[in-house]
Motif scaffolding. Structure first.
Motif, PDB file in Angstrom:
ATOM      1  N   UNK A 386       0.935  -1.292  -0.047  1.00 36.70           N
ATOM      2  CA  UNK A 386      -0.007   0.003  -0.105  1.00 36.70           C
ATOM      3  C   UNK A 386       0.815   1.175   0.141  1.00 36.70           C
ATOM      4  N   UNK A 387       1.780   1.133   0.642  1.00 32.72           N
ATOM      5  CA  UNK A 387       2.680   2.449   1.076  1.00 32.72           C
ATOM      6  C   UNK A 387       3.467   2.630  -0.476  1.00 32.72           C
ATOM      7  N   UNK A 388       4.119   1.645  -1.030  1.00 34.10           N
ATOM      8  CA  UNK A 388       4.646   1.998  -2.569  1.00 34.10           C
ATOM      9  C   UNK A 388       3.539   2.329  -3.405  1.00 34.10           C
ATOM     10  N   UNK A 389       2.267   1.777  -3.320  1.00 34.09           N
ATOM     11  CA  UNK A 389       1.340   2.205  -4.212  1.00 34.09           C
ATOM     12  C   UNK A 389       1.115   3.721  -4.185  1.00 34.09           C
ATOM     13  N   UNK A 390       0.874   3.919  -2.839  1.00 33.67           N
ATOM     14  CA  UNK A 390       0.303   5.232  -2.315  1.00 33.67           C
ATOM     15  C   UNK A 390       1.272   6.437  -2.534  1.00 33.67           C
ATOM     16  N   UNK A 391       2.545   6.265  -1.969  1.00 36.57           N
ATOM     17  CA  UNK A 391       3.603   7.255  -1.514  1.00 36.57           C
ATOM     18  C   UNK A 391       4.824   6.924  -2.252  1.00 36.57           C
ATOM     19  N   UNK A 486      -2.350  20.155  -3.938  1.00 32.22           N
ATOM     20  CA  UNK A 486      -0.735  20.448  -4.268  1.00 32.22           C
ATOM     21  C   UNK A 486      -0.009  19.162  -4.400  1.00 32.22           C
ATOM     22  N   UNK A 487      -0.551  17.980  -3.374  1.00 34.49           N
ATOM     23  CA  UNK A 487       0.297  16.991  -3.440  1.00 34.49           C
ATOM     24  C   UNK A 487      -0.138  15.569  -3.431  1.00 34.49           C
ATOM     25  N   UNK A 488      -1.554  15.574  -3.911  1.00 37.02           N
ATOM     26  CA  UNK A 488      -2.075  14.379  -4.389  1.00 37.02           C
ATOM     27  C   UNK A 488      -2.857  14.125  -5.465  1.00 37.02           C
ATOM     28  N   UNK A 489      -3.223  13.001  -5.717  1.00 31.80           N
ATOM     29  CA  UNK A 489      -4.195  12.623  -6.703  1.00 31.80           C
ATOM     30  C   UNK A 489      -5.174  11.664  -6.569  1.00 31.80           C
ATOM     31  N   UNK A 549      -4.255   1.282   2.973  1.00 31.13           N
ATOM     32  CA  UNK A 549      -4.724   2.353   2.220  1.00 31.13           C
ATOM     33  C   UNK A 549      -5.508   3.474   2.802  1.00 31.13           C
ATOM     34  N   UNK A 550      -6.355   2.619   3.883  1.00 34.43           N
ATOM     35  CA  UNK A 550      -7.146   3.891   4.555  1.00 34.43           C
ATOM     36  C   UNK A 550      -6.314   4.792   5.596  1.00 34.43           C
ATOM     37  N   UNK A 551      -5.439   4.221   6.094  1.00 39.19           N
ATOM     38  CA  UNK A 551      -4.381   4.884   7.049  1.00 39.19           C
ATOM     39  C   UNK A 551      -3.738   6.160   6.244  1.00 39.19           C
ATOM     40  N   UNK A 552      -3.347   5.547   5.028  1.00 37.37           N
ATOM     41  CA  UNK A 552      -2.605   6.524   4.144  1.00 37.37           C
ATOM     42  C   UNK A 552      -3.630   7.555   3.577  1.00 37.37           C
ATOM     43  N   UNK A 782       8.624  17.891   1.002  1.00 40.81           N
ATOM     44  CA  UNK A 782       8.050  18.576  -0.109  1.00 40.81           C
ATOM     45  C   UNK A 782       7.522  18.030  -1.403  1.00 40.81           C
ATOM     46  N   UNK A 783       7.779  16.722  -1.343  1.00 43.81           N
ATOM     47  CA  UNK A 783       7.332  15.967  -2.412  1.00 43.81           C
ATOM     48  C   UNK A 783       7.289  14.427  -2.042  1.00 43.81           C
ATOM     49  N   UNK A 784       6.434  13.407  -2.852  1.00 48.43           N
ATOM     50  CA  UNK A 784       6.710  12.014  -2.582  1.00 48.43           C
ATOM     51  C   UNK A 784       7.491  11.535  -3.567  1.00 48.43           C
ATOM     52  N   UNK A 785       8.277  10.280  -3.337  1.00 45.38           N
ATOM     53  CA  UNK A 785       9.158   9.546  -4.251  1.00 45.38           C
ATOM     54  C   UNK A 785       8.367   8.894  -5.470  1.00 45.38           C
ATOM     55  N   UNK A 786       7.670   9.433  -6.093  1.00 48.96           N
ATOM     56  CA  UNK A 786       6.652   8.865  -7.222  1.00 48.96           C
ATOM     57  C   UNK A 786       7.131   9.573  -8.245  1.00 48.96           C
ATOM     58  N   UNK A 787       6.438   8.872  -9.590  1.00 44.94           N
ATOM     59  CA  UNK A 787       6.951   9.368 -10.980  1.00 44.94           C
ATOM     60  C   UNK A 787       6.435  11.169 -10.951  1.00 44.94           C
ATOM     61  N   UNK A 788       5.291  11.434 -10.098  1.00 42.34           N
ATOM     62  CA  UNK A 788       4.840  12.547 -10.348  1.00 42.34           C
ATOM     63  C   UNK A 788       5.066  13.409  -9.338  1.00 42.34           C
ATOM     64  N   UNK A 789       5.725  12.815  -8.299  1.00 37.19           N
ATOM     65  CA  UNK A 789       6.211  13.539  -7.041  1.00 37.19           C
ATOM     66  C   UNK A 789       4.463  13.843  -6.051  1.00 37.19           C
ATOM     67  N   UNK A 790       3.673  13.229  -6.641  1.00 40.97           N
ATOM     68  CA  UNK A 790       2.392  13.093  -5.809  1.00 40.97           C
ATOM     69  C   UNK A 790       1.956  11.931  -5.065  1.00 40.97           C
ATOM     70  N   UNK A 791       1.275  12.095  -4.215  1.00 39.43           N
ATOM     71  CA  UNK A 791       0.752  10.744  -3.352  1.00 39.43           C
ATOM     72  C   UNK A 791      -0.546  10.322  -3.959  1.00 39.43           C
ATOM     73  N   UNK A 792      -0.935   9.187  -3.945  1.00 41.95           N
ATOM     74  CA  UNK A 792      -2.322   8.783  -4.649  1.00 41.95           C
ATOM     75  C   UNK A 792      -3.197   7.893  -3.530  1.00 41.95           C
ATOM     76  N   UNK A 793      -4.551   8.599  -3.537  1.00 44.26           N
ATOM     77  CA  UNK A 793      -5.356   7.893  -2.609  1.00 44.26           C
ATOM     78  C   UNK A 793      -5.859   6.696  -3.461  1.00 44.26           C
ATOM     79  N   UNK A 794      -6.249   5.733  -2.778  1.00 45.11           N
ATOM     80  CA  UNK A 794      -6.515   4.491  -3.084  1.00 45.11           C
ATOM     81  C   UNK A 794      -7.842   3.887  -2.242  1.00 45.11           C
TER      82      UNK A 794
END
Length: 943
Positions: A386-391, A486-489, A549-552, A782-794
């Motif tokens: 979940x963490x790799x998927x989300x952040x 600013x920081x999620x999708x 996922x809910x905690x994230x 300042x950002x998350x280590x994802x391709x977009x720099x954004x974290x993702x809600x699941x």
């Protein structure tokens, strides 16, 4: 004034005179601390660095010019222009009188002092100060001496040596917050007591030993005093048990660790728990493997076996290293050359980073597949998924002791007082300072007495509870819109999903009133800093990934991440489960979580390792066992792992391993898994080698060799390399330092951490990408280590457990660890003190459930599931909900995993250890004595 301003003010210099010389102190530093920094010794007994100053012994009094009374230097702070004299005639007279009065009550023959750090000394701190001040035989009559209390397996109580300095009390009540030691009665009858003046062995003492480490006179001592008079050497290292990663010091004599003291490490600051302090003698246990073993011809394997680790001659014969390594490698090589996908390897979360790295490299370059895994698959795989998927990162965002900066602490599905005891002290300290501790768990544990809110939800309803909190935060417009923008999708999908999870609708499902759910959701969302910590109660479900996922989502929607006191922290289980995962000991990732299926990662490691790599993700732990049962996996190499005890549905797992054509096991004991091996290779215990481990806080820490290995046992790194060479790999690493330097070349997160820095500092936090970087205790600022720099809600929906209670199996089984024993018990059950405290397997049940079965604490009970049954002893525990039983999985004579369900979370591939249907009956066959050591009478505790 803000926190930074207050800290700056506390460090402003203050000039004053000490013994006629001008010195510089600080507003937050007491006179005794300033004096010590300037090389001036002041007698002291009740004062101890790290403990709150109490000023009760008055041995540290000094004369302050212009003041009528002498001042205790441990409680006074400097003022500009103050003139202090510690060695004036008046101060010395008072100091000597205090010491002489205390000496008068000391027994003539008494054990050596406790610590700090020095229980081996012949003379106590009181004796040492008396010698320095030239005090001879006291002139005063001694008081009547109390009798010794030796009722506890770990700690001897000799109150005839007690000076009532209250260091033990402060260590117990204020540092560890166990609240066992008190100060009772008045005047000449005043004394230290345990609970309600109970014998220590009958008290609620958890044997953390903090009181022993604090005692200055030997009134509290290790129960085992052999060898305390002198030691050969001290060696600084790191604890080999849980993921907290406490730094400690071994005190060694004649190649035996005599005792252990806490070191001022960043995760423990001198604190230890019962395992870290008393769980060290497994290294010298007579069951240690000292020579390679080879299975005798004609001795068949089966799932139905009994292990006698002290008598293996019926199954194995001893062999030379050359013969054993040759046989081990030839069997693996034969299968590899016929079908490389028929090989697999299990590494260990209890070894070093260097061992984990070389092990996975061997499987990938020597076997040719990614069929490599370790026990992370059985503890936090769903959390990491979940963490790799989300952040974009599987590591924790903030360290445990960052709870000191939190206003709200949300702890769910974890029992840190048993599983991470020193981490639990930071939570208790924070709660005492005013932080709101919210605990959510099906079981009421000791930590709940410190909670502002305790949510005892029904087992298997985590998503219902957490989605109801998400609904509340949206419904009451408590979201952090700027952070979301600013920081999620993916927020709109979460918002839509949450509409069906109102607290009013979820309350009957999870068992928590809607008003309570709303209140804790508001607390979490509106505080200046909220942090979430969780354990395997979240992850070990078929919906474990959804739980995480809910905690994230809670964190992201409120912006509670990227700042001190906030963030996400899955509490890691074993001492190196984080480091082993970082090092690539998982089937779908190279080191540093670079996916094996990603072409750029594959190309990078092919060039780095000079070998062709397979792009197909490998099988996970349970998948490997299923494949072995089906004959698709034919050979395995297992290092320091015990799947014959740790896997779910043990009959199936053991049958799978019994079907293997070739099994090589590398370990320190003849474990249940080793009993099924064709070749057993004797390895080194943690105190017998050098290497790094990475704790739950992302701290890379150096373990140092303190003991010689017994017999012909060899370091794990040496064994891995010997097998690698026989599989055609030209490896010749001189030691862990060379392996570490190679790791830095392919792991950006640790690139800046040099071996020399680890030797100097013992602990460095990653990410640390450049040499000299301080490391980052708080990430995602300042950002998350994802391709977009954004974290993702699941979004997550309700998924129920794979197996529900019914008429035939009406109760729910929850498994887990207990304070005194670790994982499968191979180490801790061979530690004398730990086995004495908890010698027998128990099943914890609500007292009313016991009553309904016409049973009482201590009765033999049989617990049965659709997969197996075990007999063990009843323990009454009001914290265990009705209709539920709790069983620790460390006892091979009553292995809990004979009962558990192997159903997997579809994302993390983790088994559902925390929920299956069982029936409980009174009676059964007494569990066999495993022969690990001498236990004491079973302690039956009613909760």
């Amino acid at each position: 004034m803000d926190r930074a301003g207050a800290q700056q003010l506390a460090t402003l210099p203050i000039e004053f005179k000490l013994n006629g010389k001008t010195v510089v102190g600080r507003p937050d530093e007491t006179l005794i601390e300033t004096a010590k920094r300037h090389g001036v010794e002041i007698p002291h007994l009740c004062y101890m660095p790290g403990l709150r100053p109490d000023g009760n012994c008055r041995a540290c009094v000094v004369e302050v010019k212009g003041e009528r009374a002498l001042a205790p230097s441990c409680c006074r702070y400097p003022q500009a222009g103050m003139e202090v004299t510690s060695d004036s005639a008046r101060a010395l007279l008072s100091q000597k009188m205090v010491l002489e009065l205390l000496l008068a009550d000391m027994p003539e023959k008494r054990p050596g002092a406790g610590a700090p750090g020095s229980p081996h000394r012949k003379d106590s701190e009181l004796d040492q100060w008396a010698q320095k001040l030239g005090i001879g035989l006291p002139r005063f009559k001694a008081r009547q001496q109390p009798k010794a209390d030796v009722s506890h397996p770990a700690i001897a109580v000799n109150l005839d040596a007690c000076i009532q300095c209250t260091r033990c009390l402060r260590a117990c009540r204020e540092e560890q917050v166990n609240d066992v030691i008190g100060y009772a009665w008045r005047g000449e009858h005043a004394k230290i007591v345990f609970d309600f003046d109970d014998p220590m062995g009958a008290s609620t003492c958890v044997a953390c030993g903090e009181c022993v480490q604090a005692c200055p006179t030997g009134a509290l001592m290790p129960a085992r005093e052999a060898g305390l008079a002198s030691i050969d050497k001290t060696v600084d290292s790191v604890c080999p048990f849980c993921g907290v990663g406490c730094l400690l010091t071994y005190h060694v004599k004649n190649n035996v660790i005599q005792f252990v003291t806490g070191k001022d490490g960043p995760s423990n600051h001198g604190r230890l728990c019962v395992k870290g302090r008393y769980g060290f003698d497994y290294a010298n246990h007579p069951h240690r493997l000292t020579k390679p073993l080879i299975r005798k011809p004609g001795v068949m394997k089966s799932a139905d076996f009994k292990v006698d680790p002290g008598n293996w001659t019926a199954v194995f014969r001893e062999a030379s290293w050359e013969e054993a390594l040759g046989l081990a490698a030839s069997g693996l090589r034969k299968i590899r050359d016929e079908d490389k996908f028929a090989l697999a390897g299990f590494g260990s979360a209890k070894g070093s980073n260097e061992e984990a790295y070389l092990f996975q490299k061997l499987v990938r370059t020597g076997f040719g597949t990614n069929n490599v895994d370790h026990c992370t698959r059985l503890c936090h795989a769903s959390s990491v998924a979940a963490l790799l998927e989300g952040i974009g990162s599987g590591a924790v965002s903030n360290q445990v002791n960052d709870v000191a900066n939190s206003e709200v602490i949300f702890l769910i599905g974890a029992n840190p007082t048993s599983n991470h005891p020193v981490a639990a002290t930071w939570l208790k300290n924070a709660a005492k300072r005013g932080a709101k501790l919210i605990i959510a768990d099906p079981r009421r544990t000791d930590l709940s007495r410190h909670a502002a809110h305790f949510l005892q939800f029904h087992p298997d309803t985590d998503v219902a509870l957490l989605n109801a909190m998400i609904h509340t935060i949206i419904d009451e417009d408590l979201v952090n819109e700027a952070f979301i923008k600013d920081r999620t999708s993916g927020y709109e999908a979460l918002k839509e999903n949450a509409q069906g999870f109102s607290p009013e609708k979820m309350a009957p499902i999870c068992g928590i009133p809607a008003a309570t759910i709303r209140e804790v959701a508001r607390l979490y969302a509106t505080s200046k800093a909220s942090i979430i910590l969780w354990g395997m109660g979240i992850s070990q479900h078929v919906h474990g990934t959804d739980n995480a996922r809910c905690l994230i989502a809670l964190t992201l929607m409120t912006g509670q991440v990227g700042r001190p006191g906030t963030g996400l922290h899955p509490l890691r289980g074993q001492n190196n489960v984080q480091g082993a995962s970082d090092s690539g000991l998982i089937p779908m990732m190279y080191p540093d979580y670079q996916r094996v299926a990603a072409p750029e990662a594959k190309a990078r490691f092919e060039k780095f390792w000079g070998a062709r790599l397979d792009p197909k993700p490998g099988l996970t732990v349970v998948e490997i066992m299923n494949a072995a049962y089906e004959g698709k996996i034919r050979g395995m190499y297992i290092m320091g792992e015990n799947p014959a005890m740790s896997d779910p549905d043990l009959e199936h797992a053991r049958a799978a391993m019994a079907k293997l054509e070739h099994l090589v096991v590398q370990d320190i004991f003849l474990t249940e898994t080793a009993y099924l091996a064709d070749v057993v290779l004797p390895a080194t215990a943690w105190p017998e080698k050098d290497g790094t481990v990475t704790n739950t806080d992302r701290m890379v820490q150096l373990g140092r060799k303190a003991l010689r290995a017994p017999g012909e046992a060899q370091p794990d790194l040496w064994i891995i390399q010997q097998l690698a060479q026989r599989l055609g790999l030209a490896w010749n690493y001189a030691g862990p330092q060379e392996v570490w330097n190679e790791m830095r070349g392919c792991m950006d997160s640790i690139r800046g951490i040099t071996w020399e820095r680890l030797e100097r500092d013992s602990s460095v936090t990653y990410p640390c990408e450049n040499e000299g970087d301080p490391g980052q205790p708080v990430v995602f600022q300042t950002h998350f280590p994802t391709a977009t720099g954004r974290a993702k809600f699941v979004p997550a929906d309700l998924i129920r457990a794979d197996e529900r209670p019914d008429r035939e199996y009406p109760m729910v089984l929850i498994t887990g660890r207990q304070l005194e024993h670790w994982h499968t018990g191979a180490m801790t059950r061979r530690a004398g003190v730990l086995d004495a405290i908890e010698p027998e397997p128990v099943v914890s049940m609500h007292p009313l459930d016991l009553e309904a079965l016409k049973a009482k604490p201590g009765d033999l009970m049989t617990v049965e599931s659709r997969r197996g049954k075990i007999a063990l002893y009843a323990r009454a525990d009001a914290g265990t909900p009705r209709g539920t039983v709790f069983i620790p999985f460390a006892f091979q004579e009553a292995a809990a995993n004979l009962l558990t369900n192997p159903a997997l979370d579809p994302f993390g591939k983790i088994p559902e250890f925390k929920y299956c249907a069982v029936k409980v009956t009174r009676g059964g066959t007494r569990p066999a004595d495993p022969g690990y050591g001498k236990g004491r009478t079973l302690a039956l505790i009613s909760g």
